[in-house]
Enzyme design. Structure first.
Site, PDB file in Angstrom:
ATOM      1  N   SER A 133       0.799  -1.237   0.000  1.00 36.99           N
ATOM      2  CA  SER A 133       0.000   0.000   0.000  1.00 36.99           C
ATOM      3  C   SER A 133       0.825   1.278   0.000  1.00 36.99           C
ATOM      4  O   SER A 133       0.265   2.365  -0.195  1.00 36.99           O
ATOM      5  CB  SER A 133      -0.932   0.018   1.210  1.00 36.99           C
ATOM      6  OG  SER A 133      -2.030  -0.798   0.946  1.00 36.99           O
ATOM      7  N   LYS A 146       0.384   3.478  -2.938  1.00 33.63           N
ATOM      8  CA  LYS A 146      -0.777   4.378  -3.081  1.00 33.63           C
ATOM      9  C   LYS A 146      -0.348   5.852  -3.041  1.00 33.63           C
ATOM     10  O   LYS A 146      -1.043   6.719  -3.560  1.00 33.63           O
ATOM     11  CB  LYS A 146      -1.803   4.068  -1.988  1.00 33.63           C
ATOM     12  CG  LYS A 146      -2.440   2.689  -2.195  1.00 33.63           C
ATOM     13  CD  LYS A 146      -3.253   2.201  -1.007  1.00 33.63           C
ATOM     14  CE  LYS A 146      -3.827   0.822  -1.347  1.00 33.63           C
ATOM     15  NZ  LYS A 146      -4.343   0.078  -0.225  1.00 33.63           N
ATOM     16  N   TYR A 174      -3.468  -2.476 -10.387  1.00 37.75           N
ATOM     17  CA  TYR A 174      -3.367  -2.269  -8.935  1.00 37.75           C
ATOM     18  C   TYR A 174      -2.470  -3.346  -8.292  1.00 37.75           C
ATOM     19  O   TYR A 174      -1.626  -3.039  -7.447  1.00 37.75           O
ATOM     20  CB  TYR A 174      -4.776  -2.289  -8.326  1.00 37.75           C
ATOM     21  CG  TYR A 174      -4.815  -2.292  -6.820  1.00 37.75           C
ATOM     22  CD1 TYR A 174      -4.752  -1.094  -6.105  1.00 37.75           C
ATOM     23  CD2 TYR A 174      -4.912  -3.485  -6.101  1.00 37.75           C
ATOM     24  CE1 TYR A 174      -4.774  -1.104  -4.713  1.00 37.75           C
ATOM     25  CE2 TYR A 174      -4.931  -3.500  -4.714  1.00 37.75           C
ATOM     26  CZ  TYR A 174      -4.866  -2.312  -4.025  1.00 37.75           C
ATOM     27  OH  TYR A 174      -4.889  -2.316  -2.646  1.00 37.75           O
ATOM     28  N   TYR A 181      -4.720   3.641   8.094  1.00 31.58           N
ATOM     29  CA  TYR A 181      -6.096   3.108   8.186  1.00 31.58           C
ATOM     30  C   TYR A 181      -6.708   3.460   9.536  1.00 31.58           C
ATOM     31  O   TYR A 181      -6.582   4.587   9.994  1.00 31.58           O
ATOM     32  CB  TYR A 181      -6.116   1.597   7.901  1.00 31.58           C
ATOM     33  CG  TYR A 181      -5.197   1.236   6.771  1.00 31.58           C
ATOM     34  CD1 TYR A 181      -5.477   1.711   5.478  1.00 31.58           C
ATOM     35  CD2 TYR A 181      -4.029   0.506   6.962  1.00 31.58           C
ATOM     36  CE1 TYR A 181      -4.626   1.418   4.431  1.00 31.58           C
ATOM     37  CE2 TYR A 181      -3.178   0.216   5.915  1.00 31.58           C
ATOM     38  CZ  TYR A 181      -3.482   0.679   4.659  1.00 31.58           C
ATOM     39  OH  TYR A 181      -2.643   0.401   3.639  1.00 31.58           O
ATOM     40  N   VAL A 221       1.322  -3.815   3.776  1.00 27.28           N
ATOM     41  CA  VAL A 221       1.297  -5.121   4.453  1.00 27.28           C
ATOM     42  C   VAL A 221       2.559  -5.962   4.213  1.00 27.28           C
ATOM     43  O   VAL A 221       2.698  -7.034   4.785  1.00 27.28           O
ATOM     44  CB  VAL A 221       0.028  -5.954   4.125  1.00 27.28           C
ATOM     45  CG1 VAL A 221      -1.217  -5.326   4.717  1.00 27.28           C
ATOM     46  CG2 VAL A 221      -0.114  -6.197   2.637  1.00 27.28           C
TER      47      VAL A 221
HETATM   48  N1  GLN Z   1      -2.240  -5.247  -1.996  1.00 20.21           N
HETATM   49  C1  GLN Z   1      -2.780  -5.151  -0.662  1.00 20.21           C
HETATM   50  C2  GLN Z   1      -4.280  -5.277  -0.688  1.00 20.21           C
HETATM   51  O1  GLN Z   1      -4.903  -4.753  -1.551  1.00 20.21           O
HETATM   52  C3  GLN Z   1      -2.362  -3.850  -0.058  1.00 20.21           C
HETATM   53  C4  GLN Z   1      -2.893  -3.660   1.346  1.00 20.21           C
HETATM   54  C5  GLN Z   1      -1.951  -2.944   2.270  1.00 20.21           C
HETATM   55  O2  GLN Z   1      -0.739  -2.911   2.077  1.00 20.21           O
HETATM   56  N2  GLN Z   1      -2.502  -2.454   3.362  1.00 20.21           N
HETATM   57  O3  GLN Z   1      -4.893  -5.901   0.144  1.00 20.21           O
END
Ligand code: GLN
Length: 302
Positions: A61, A64, A186, A238, A256
């Protein structure tokens, strides 16, 4: 600075067993929980690294922030018609809020928000997947950055919840492209692999008024860099964003894969990697490291 980093690293070297390595994307489960790296780049060109800082990991993530930065100069304030800028208070892949809020994701850093941003980029940027790699490489000052096909393919086949988010947004008219195409892009962006050394360098433009210190290029305007930092502070972790602001006091973004990158505006960027995650999907040792870093250095934005 060097002494502080070394002492924090040594304090936390055995800090494992407190969380869990992500396994819902199967290849991520293979990463050893004891990996640990810290990298710092200052706007004055100093660098400090310790631990596994040359080893690449899945940025997930954290990507992003790159996609939002890429889209911001193309769309300006129109972005905020299809995605909000409020903390979600929900998990990064939550479906519930999206239905109540008629397919408009709360912010660009939860999965739904990032999917919308990628949808807009695919509409505007020919050869998007290649352009994104070039973009990240130029920010990091390194050509040695790529997608990991195994991680991307694995998320593509297992990511039913993310596909559901995209379909839900499409049903509300907030998604233009084909779900399969946008989701593939994505998964690719999440599978980018970088070391903490590359990541700290790649985020330095956000500590430097939007200017890439390596090339002198204005990547995003000062106004956009200020705004992206504000979004990282309020939404980068988050439903743990409030706690991260409380403990660390810096804008940042997690993934993650166990990476966290944070900014001290006007001064530096710091990237930490440690794969064990807490229940919010954020690196346990990463947060502890950054909390000590701002306290011991005596600088945060507060
Ligand atoms: N590719 C992961 C997902 O879409 C990214 C989530 C994350 O890093 N929080 O679930």
């Amino acid at each position: 600075m060097e002494t502080i980093i070394k002492s924090i690293y040594n304090n936390y070297i055995n800090y494992i067993g407190t969380g869990k390595v992500a396994d819902y994307i199967p290849p991520l489960a293979k990463v050893s929980p004891d990996k640990y790296a810290i990298s710092i780049c200052t706007v004055d060109g100093e660098k400090y690294n310790i631990g596994d800082y040359k080893e690449k990991f899945s940025i997930q993530s954290i990507s992003k922030v790159f996609t939002l930065s890429m889209l911001a100069p193309m769309m300006g304030k129109e972005i905020w018609e299809c995605v909000g800028k409020e903390p979600s208070g929900s998990p990064f892949n939550s479906l519930v809020q999206l239905e109540y809020e008629k397919g408009i994701p709360r912010n660009p850093f939860i999965n739904a928000g990032a999917l919308v941003i990628t949808d807009k980029l695919l509409e505007r940027v020919p050869g998007f997947s290649n352009e994104l790699l070039q973009y990240v490489r130029s920010l990091a000052g390194s050509d040695d950055i790529d997608y990991n096909k195994e991680v991307s393919d694995s998320e593509y086949v297992t990511g039913e919840r993310n596909k559901a988010l995209a379909h839900m947004m499409k049903s509300f008219g907030n998604f233009k492209g084909k779900v399969s195409q946008v989701f593939r892009a994505y998964c690719n962006q999440c599978s980018i692999e970088m070391s903490t050394e590359q990541l700290a360098q790649a985020f330095l433009f956000l500590a430097n008024k939007g200017i890439n210190p390596l090339s002198g290029e204005q990547v995003v305007s000062y106004r956009d860099s200020k705004r992206i930092n504000a979004l990282m502070l309020t939404c980068g972790f988050y439903d743990e964003s409030g706690d991260f602001a409380y403990r660390v006091g810096l804008p940042g973004k997690s993934g993650v894969g166990g990476g966290i990158v944070a900014i001290i505006p006007g001064k530096l960027s710091i990237a930490v990697w440690s794969p064990e995650l807490n229940k919010y999907g954020n690196s346990c040792r990463g947060i502890a490291t950054l909390a000590d870093f701002t306290t011991e250095l005596g600088i945060s934005i507060f």
